[in-house]
Motif scaffolding. Sequence first.
Motif, PDB file in Angstrom:
ATOM      1  N   GLN A 168       0.760  -1.140  -0.027  1.00  6.27           N
ATOM      2  CA  GLN A 168      -0.084  -0.059  -0.164  1.00  6.27           C
ATOM      3  C   GLN A 168       0.845   1.145   0.030  1.00  6.27           C
ATOM      4  O   GLN A 168       0.464   2.164  -0.532  1.00  6.27           O
ATOM      5  N   ASP A 169       2.116   1.344   0.748  1.00  5.68           N
ATOM      6  CA  ASP A 169       2.881   2.474   0.678  1.00  5.68           C
ATOM      7  C   ASP A 169       3.484   2.492  -0.607  1.00  5.68           C
ATOM      8  O   ASP A 169       3.508   3.658  -1.018  1.00  5.68           O
ATOM      9  N   TYR A 170       3.689   1.410  -1.188  1.00  9.46           N
ATOM     10  CA  TYR A 170       4.456   1.723  -2.585  1.00  9.46           C
ATOM     11  C   TYR A 170       3.566   2.084  -3.792  1.00  9.46           C
ATOM     12  O   TYR A 170       3.822   2.851  -4.728  1.00  9.46           O
ATOM     13  N   ILE A 171       2.063   1.679  -3.507  1.00  6.93           N
ATOM     14  CA  ILE A 171       1.135   1.901  -4.461  1.00  6.93           C
ATOM     15  C   ILE A 171       0.761   3.685  -4.184  1.00  6.93           C
ATOM     16  O   ILE A 171       0.830   4.659  -5.165  1.00  6.93           O
ATOM     17  N   ARG A 172       1.040   3.903  -3.047  1.00  5.50           N
ATOM     18  CA  ARG A 172       0.577   5.504  -2.674  1.00  5.50           C
ATOM     19  C   ARG A 172       1.929   6.248  -3.160  1.00  5.50           C
ATOM     20  O   ARG A 172       1.620   7.414  -3.534  1.00  5.50           O
ATOM     21  N   LEU A 173       3.058   5.931  -3.428  1.00  8.19           N
ATOM     22  CA  LEU A 173       4.086   6.530  -3.791  1.00  8.19           C
ATOM     23  C   LEU A 173       4.328   6.493  -5.233  1.00  8.19           C
ATOM     24  O   LEU A 173       5.322   7.254  -5.896  1.00  8.19           O
ATOM     25  N   GLY A 174       3.484   5.734  -5.898  1.00  9.14           N
ATOM     26  CA  GLY A 174       3.503   5.468  -7.236  1.00  9.14           C
ATOM     27  C   GLY A 174       4.518   4.883  -8.008  1.00  9.14           C
ATOM     28  O   GLY A 174       4.966   4.788  -9.097  1.00  9.14           O
ATOM     29  N   ILE A 175       5.169   3.857  -7.091  1.00  8.12           N
ATOM     30  CA  ILE A 175       6.088   2.932  -7.444  1.00  8.12           C
ATOM     31  C   ILE A 175       5.389   1.752  -8.318  1.00  8.12           C
ATOM     32  O   ILE A 175       5.927   1.336  -9.466  1.00  8.12           O
ATOM     33  N   TYR A 176       4.258   1.250  -7.603  1.00  2.00           N
ATOM     34  CA  TYR A 176       3.487   0.155  -8.265  1.00  2.00           C
ATOM     35  C   TYR A 176       1.951   0.792  -8.473  1.00  2.00           C
ATOM     36  O   TYR A 176       1.452   1.817  -8.050  1.00  2.00           O
ATOM     37  N   ASN A 186      12.617  -0.163 -14.313  1.00  3.31           N
ATOM     38  CA  ASN A 186      14.258   0.019 -13.946  1.00  3.31           C
ATOM     39  C   ASN A 186      14.184   1.035 -12.612  1.00  3.31           C
ATOM     40  O   ASN A 186      15.037   2.032 -12.641  1.00  3.31           O
ATOM     41  N   GLN A 187      13.081   0.916 -11.755  1.00  2.00           N
ATOM     42  CA  GLN A 187      13.226   1.749 -10.579  1.00  2.00           C
ATOM     43  C   GLN A 187      14.139   1.214  -9.551  1.00  2.00           C
ATOM     44  O   GLN A 187      13.937   0.205  -8.995  1.00  2.00           O
ATOM     45  N   SER A 188      15.160   1.942  -9.334  1.00  2.00           N
ATOM     46  CA  SER A 188      16.033   1.299  -8.173  1.00  2.00           C
ATOM     47  C   SER A 188      15.880   1.685  -6.834  1.00  2.00           C
ATOM     48  O   SER A 188      14.961   2.652  -6.633  1.00  2.00           O
ATOM     49  N   VAL A 189      16.207   0.846  -6.040  1.00  2.00           N
ATOM     50  CA  VAL A 189      16.304   1.177  -4.465  1.00  2.00           C
ATOM     51  C   VAL A 189      17.147   2.037  -4.138  1.00  2.00           C
ATOM     52  O   VAL A 189      18.171   2.315  -4.974  1.00  2.00           O
ATOM     53  N   LEU A 190      17.238   2.628  -2.863  1.00  2.00           N
ATOM     54  CA  LEU A 190      18.318   3.400  -2.321  1.00  2.00           C
ATOM     55  C   LEU A 190      19.305   2.747  -1.722  1.00  2.00           C
ATOM     56  O   LEU A 190      19.392   1.798  -0.602  1.00  2.00           O
ATOM     57  N   GLN A 214      26.863  -1.855   4.766  1.00  2.00           N
ATOM     58  CA  GLN A 214      26.087  -0.892   3.944  1.00  2.00           C
ATOM     59  C   GLN A 214      24.603  -0.897   3.789  1.00  2.00           C
ATOM     60  O   GLN A 214      24.025  -2.128   3.357  1.00  2.00           O
ATOM     61  N   GLN A 215      23.867  -0.049   4.037  1.00  2.00           N
ATOM     62  CA  GLN A 215      22.417  -0.156   4.484  1.00  2.00           C
ATOM     63  C   GLN A 215      21.763  -0.013   2.914  1.00  2.00           C
ATOM     64  O   GLN A 215      22.122   0.783   2.055  1.00  2.00           O
ATOM     65  N   ILE A 216      20.628  -0.603   2.477  1.00  2.00           N
ATOM     66  CA  ILE A 216      19.884  -0.682   1.334  1.00  2.00           C
ATOM     67  C   ILE A 216      18.567  -0.332   1.898  1.00  2.00           C
ATOM     68  O   ILE A 216      17.672  -1.133   2.809  1.00  2.00           O
ATOM     69  N   SER A 217      17.907   0.498   1.392  1.00  2.00           N
ATOM     70  CA  SER A 217      16.422   1.019   1.688  1.00  2.00           C
ATOM     71  C   SER A 217      15.472   1.033   0.505  1.00  2.00           C
ATOM     72  O   SER A 217      16.220   1.011  -0.635  1.00  2.00           O
ATOM     73  N   GLY A 218      14.141   0.923   0.628  1.00  2.00           N
ATOM     74  CA  GLY A 218      13.263   1.016  -0.533  1.00  2.00           C
ATOM     75  C   GLY A 218      13.148   2.291  -1.405  1.00  2.00           C
ATOM     76  O   GLY A 218      13.883   2.798  -1.987  1.00  2.00           O
ATOM     77  N   ALA A 219      11.739   2.817  -1.052  1.00  2.00           N
ATOM     78  CA  ALA A 219      11.492   4.090  -1.409  1.00  2.00           C
ATOM     79  C   ALA A 219      12.236   5.094  -0.940  1.00  2.00           C
ATOM     80  O   ALA A 219      12.266   6.444  -1.520  1.00  2.00           O
ATOM     81  N   TYR A 220      12.205   5.289   0.419  1.00  2.00           N
ATOM     82  CA  TYR A 220      12.974   6.294   1.362  1.00  2.00           C
ATOM     83  C   TYR A 220      13.880   5.512   2.323  1.00  2.00           C
ATOM     84  O   TYR A 220      13.696   4.633   2.548  1.00  2.00           O
TER      85      TYR A 220
END
Length: 250
Positions: A168-176, A186-190, A214-220
């Motif tokens: 739901q969060d990723y849909i709200r952010l317009g990724i999905y 080709n939407q990359s993670v952080l 080394q940290q990896i995050s999704g949309a933010y």
Amino acid sequence: MKGKHTCFILCSVLLLVFISSSAIAEETKPNLIKTYRADVTGDNHPETIKLMGTLFSADSTYYREIWAEISNNDNQWKISYNGGYDPFLQFVDLNHDGIKDIFYQSATGGSGGLYNYQLNTIIHTQMEKIPLPKQMYLSGYFQPNFKINITLTATSKPITIDIKNRAQDYIRLGIYNKDGSLHSQNQSVLIDPIAFFEVFKISDSKGYGLKSYQQISGAYHADRLGTVETIWYFENDNWIILKTKWVPSK
């Protein structure tokens, strides 16, 4: 009266300038952070290493300038470092030439939990800087049906992460889109820079290397997915990866 008034103003301005100059001089006076004794030249006699710093202000714990002064009976060296909090030095042979190197660390104080690092070595009385390792092939991309693929090295297979619980969060952010398809390809993670190094003993025969986080995050940034932990070894003037693994966030 006019002359006396002008003189009073001039004297007041000069007094303020003097007070301000004195305050600045007090704030910018270099401090001795710590004195070390270590053999960093390989002559079997320890050098004196003074870690020095200038605080940002009198009431701050942040050092805007940090440097090391190294001396023995014959030579003197100086190493300049990036500013930071809680600086300290470690002395360990990381390039495996039989001589201890100088490994610097300080906290940046930023929200990402990053640290400053620098590695130096003395070769035939010459101070040299050794570049620290970097993850060259690390990548991560959103995939259809609420999944993420993360690739750790050039030859490793992608690690697939299920992110349906964050749909739901990723849909709200317009990724999905709602059906799980990607809004754009080709939407990359952080992928953060390496946040932290620690000296790591490989074995009695191989000596020491470094372990990075080394940290990896999704949309933010707060959307943490996990951490890449890598063990590095310096060989033939290059850092090689001995082991790397993915540690998912809890």
